[in-house]
Scaffold this active site. Structure first.
Site, PDB file in Angstrom:
ATOM      1  N   HIS A 292      29.399  98.402  15.655  1.00  0.00           N
ATOM      2  CA  HIS A 292      29.310  97.187  16.485  1.00  0.00           C
ATOM      3  C   HIS A 292      30.667  96.908  16.490  1.00  0.00           C
ATOM      4  O   HIS A 292      31.602  96.920  15.656  1.00  0.00           O
ATOM      5  CB  HIS A 292      28.446  96.096  15.462  1.00  0.00           C
ATOM      6  CG  HIS A 292      28.144  94.799  16.088  1.00  0.00           C
ATOM      7  ND1 HIS A 292      29.100  93.938  16.473  1.00  0.00           N
ATOM      8  CD2 HIS A 292      27.138  94.444  16.650  1.00  0.00           C
ATOM      9  CE1 HIS A 292      28.676  92.727  16.929  1.00  0.00           C
ATOM     10  NE2 HIS A 292      27.248  92.794  17.132  1.00  0.00           N
TER      11      HIS A 292
ATOM     12  N   GLN B   2      23.125  95.029   9.548  1.00  0.00           N
ATOM     13  CA  GLN B   2      21.710  95.498   9.921  1.00  0.00           C
ATOM     14  C   GLN B   2      20.972  96.065   8.771  1.00  0.00           C
ATOM     15  O   GLN B   2      19.685  96.572   8.975  1.00  0.00           O
ATOM     16  CB  GLN B   2      21.553  96.618  11.043  1.00  0.00           C
ATOM     17  CG  GLN B   2      22.452  96.078  12.364  1.00  0.00           C
ATOM     18  CD  GLN B   2      21.136  95.050  12.941  1.00  0.00           C
ATOM     19  OE1 GLN B   2      20.016  94.843  12.666  1.00  0.00           O
ATOM     20  NE2 GLN B   2      21.620  94.152  14.024  1.00  0.00           N
TER      21      GLN B   2
ATOM     22  N   CYS C  76      26.861  95.197  22.024  1.00  0.00           N
ATOM     23  CA  CYS C  76      28.301  94.970  21.358  1.00  0.00           C
ATOM     24  C   CYS C  76      28.680  96.499  20.864  1.00  0.00           C
ATOM     25  O   CYS C  76      29.438  96.602  19.746  1.00  0.00           O
ATOM     26  CB  CYS C  76      28.490  94.070  20.255  1.00  0.00           C
ATOM     27  SG  CYS C  76      27.817  92.179  20.970  1.00  0.00           S
TER      28      CYS C  76
HETATM   29  N1  PMP Z   1      27.664  94.289  12.718  1.00  0.00           N
HETATM   30  C1  PMP Z   1      26.478  94.665  13.109  1.00  0.00           C
HETATM   31  C2  PMP Z   1      26.034  96.254  12.828  1.00  0.00           C
HETATM   32  C3  PMP Z   1      25.677  93.896  13.883  1.00  0.00           C
HETATM   33  O1  PMP Z   1      24.490  94.267  14.287  1.00  0.00           O
HETATM   34  C4  PMP Z   1      26.127  92.559  14.053  1.00  0.00           C
HETATM   35  C5  PMP Z   1      25.280  91.519  14.680  1.00  0.00           C
HETATM   36  N2  PMP Z   1      24.581  91.960  15.913  1.00  0.00           N
HETATM   37  C6  PMP Z   1      27.192  92.179  13.605  1.00  0.00           C
HETATM   38  C7  PMP Z   1      28.006  92.949  12.600  1.00  0.00           C
HETATM   39  C8  PMP Z   1      27.975  90.912  13.726  1.00  0.00           C
HETATM   40  O2  PMP Z   1      27.144  89.798  13.164  1.00  0.00           O
HETATM   41  P1  PMP Z   1      27.297  88.301  13.451  1.00  0.00           P
HETATM   42  O3  PMP Z   1      27.223  87.960  14.908  1.00  0.00           O
HETATM   43  O4  PMP Z   1      26.277  87.584  12.707  1.00  0.00           O
HETATM   44  O5  PMP Z   1      28.684  87.966  12.768  1.00  0.00           O
END
Ligand code: PMP
Length: 420
Positions: free
Chosen positions: A125, A205, A366
């Protein structure tokens, strides 16, 4: 007698049980983006605002002491949830993204030097990629990505070749937020530590489906967000081994993290407080504690097994839908599965599902480098949680099948919107 998951869905998740949006019934299948809060979490936050709200670690009065005790109790709950050695290894943040930025900034200050190498993976991500890219740039260090295979798993041969260059750190997700790939964390940590490389696990996740014990795993750092664990948004955790947290310099400064300050010499707190400058999201932390206790009370093994079963059922049904291609074929998948249905764009498929009351996510989630590696512009992601039902998955598959068949028959020409 209904199943346990039907009972708790009715009892604890009114938002799911009576799911609707703008008066329209809805099936919520975007739990990889965020999960709904359980009633217990809402009660804990209401209780915080009604009887516990005061600033912590500062006041000598009863209410502040009560708020401080509650905060430190939640630190203990988090430590136990992760199997950490001590609550001193738990730093509260506003979420996984904040945890990773904090860590990358601390690394840039303390560890990274010109010419060093940092590794991340092609399936990360952006939150576990961009902080490292920017930190490496600031320090004139390099960042390289461990590639993925056609199955959507990490290429361990390529990792070994990169480890020969003695990188300082590997940033890796426990579970991919797009493919659902479960990475072999134990193996990755062993190989990295043999090369003298520290490991940061992005478990955003993972923690509903995987039972991660940080002590057994021996990872150096791990982070997660409350809102993917039936908790509130705006709160998360950075776990770090005590020796690392002692060693790293704090990249944020302000109240609450200072032991003594005789201008211009400041001495900072040790342990997690050093990284918690300013006032924390105390209500969110109360909700996070309640969420983790809730998952423990329901049974983490039971939840993990139920989620595995639902996801396997989802993959099985979606694979049979004409025109659908499932992305990746990892040996172990958890939490999410993504698909494409060419020539339709992911955005259009998700929009058509939404019109029929099914909430799934479309885009690149993302994870632009991952989509680039797969050679696609975007995908549709389906991510059930334990409170979803097999009937909802049936409805998804039937609706998708009907929608794709109708689009094909009509020869609909879909727009060229970016699947961003
Ligand atoms: N890492 C991963 C693998 C995610 O799926 C996400 C959220 N989609 C994040 C980081 C970021 O999380 P947050 O937006 O809650 O900071």
């Amino acid at each position: 007698m209904p199943d346990w998951h039907t009972i708790i869905r009715d009892r604890d998740f009114p938002m799911i049980e009576q799911a609707e949006c703008d008066g329209k019934a809805m099936i919520y299948l975007d739990n990889a983006a965020t999960t709904q809060c359980s009633r217990q979490v809402l009660w804990a936050m209401e209780n915080y605002w009604q009887s516990q709200h005061a600033n912590v670690h500062r006041g000598t009065y009863c209410l502040s002491e009560k708020a401080t005790a509650a905060l430190e109790e939640t630190r203990l709950v988090c430590a136990e949830f992760l199997g950490a050695e001590s609550p001193e290894e738990i730093v509260f943040t506003s979420g996984a993204t904040a945890s990773l930025n904090l860590l990358a900034d601390a690394w840039a200050l303390t560890e990274l030097r010109e010419g060093d190498l940092v590794l991340a993976t092609e399936m990360e991500h952006h939150s576990n990629l961009l902080p490292w890219l920017e930190a490496a740039r600031r320090c004139s260090a390099g960042l390289e990505l461990v590639p993925i295979t056609a199955e959507g798993t990490l290429d361990l041969g390529a990792l070994d070749r990169l480890l020969d260059r003695r990188p300082k750190l590997l940033a890796v997700c426990a579970v991919s937020n797009v493919l659902g790939t479960v990475n072999p964390l134990g193996e990755l940590v062993r190989r990295c530590h043999d090369a003298g490389t520290a490991v940061v696990v992005d478990a955003a996740q993972a923690l509903r489906h995987e039972l991660i014990d940080v002590k057994d795993l021996d990872c150096d750092f791990l982070c997660f967000s409350g809102h993917k664990l039936m908790g509130p948004t705006g709160v998360g955790v950075l776990y770090g081994k005590k020796e690392w947290l002692d060693r790293l310099r704090p990249p944020r400064f302000g109240g609450g993290m200072v032991r003594s300050f005789r201008f211009p010499e400041a001495e900072y707190e040790s342990g997690p407080l050093k990284f918690e400058a300013g006032t924390l999201n105390l209500a969110g932390i109360a909700g996070l504690g309640a969420a983790l206790e809730y998952l423990q009370a329901v049974g983490r093994k039971r939840i993990a097994a139920r989620e595995r079963e639902l996801l396997a059922y989802t993959v099985h049904l979606l694979e049979a839908v004409e025109g659908v291609r499932i992305l990746g074929k990892p040996e172990r998948r958890a939490g999410a599965v993504s698909l494409i249905a060419p020539p339709l764009q992911a955005y259009d498929v998700a929009l058509m599902l939404d019109k029929q009351g099914i909430a799934v996510r479309s885009g690149r989630h993302c994870a632009h480098p991952l989509h680039r590696a797969l050679g696609i512009a975007g995908s549709v992601r389906v991510s059930p949680a334990f409170y979803n039902t097999a009937e909802e998955i049936d409805a998804l598959a039937e609706t998708l099948e009907r929608t794709l068949a109708a689009a094909k028959k009509a020869g609909v020409s879909f727009g060229d919107k970016a699947d961003g």
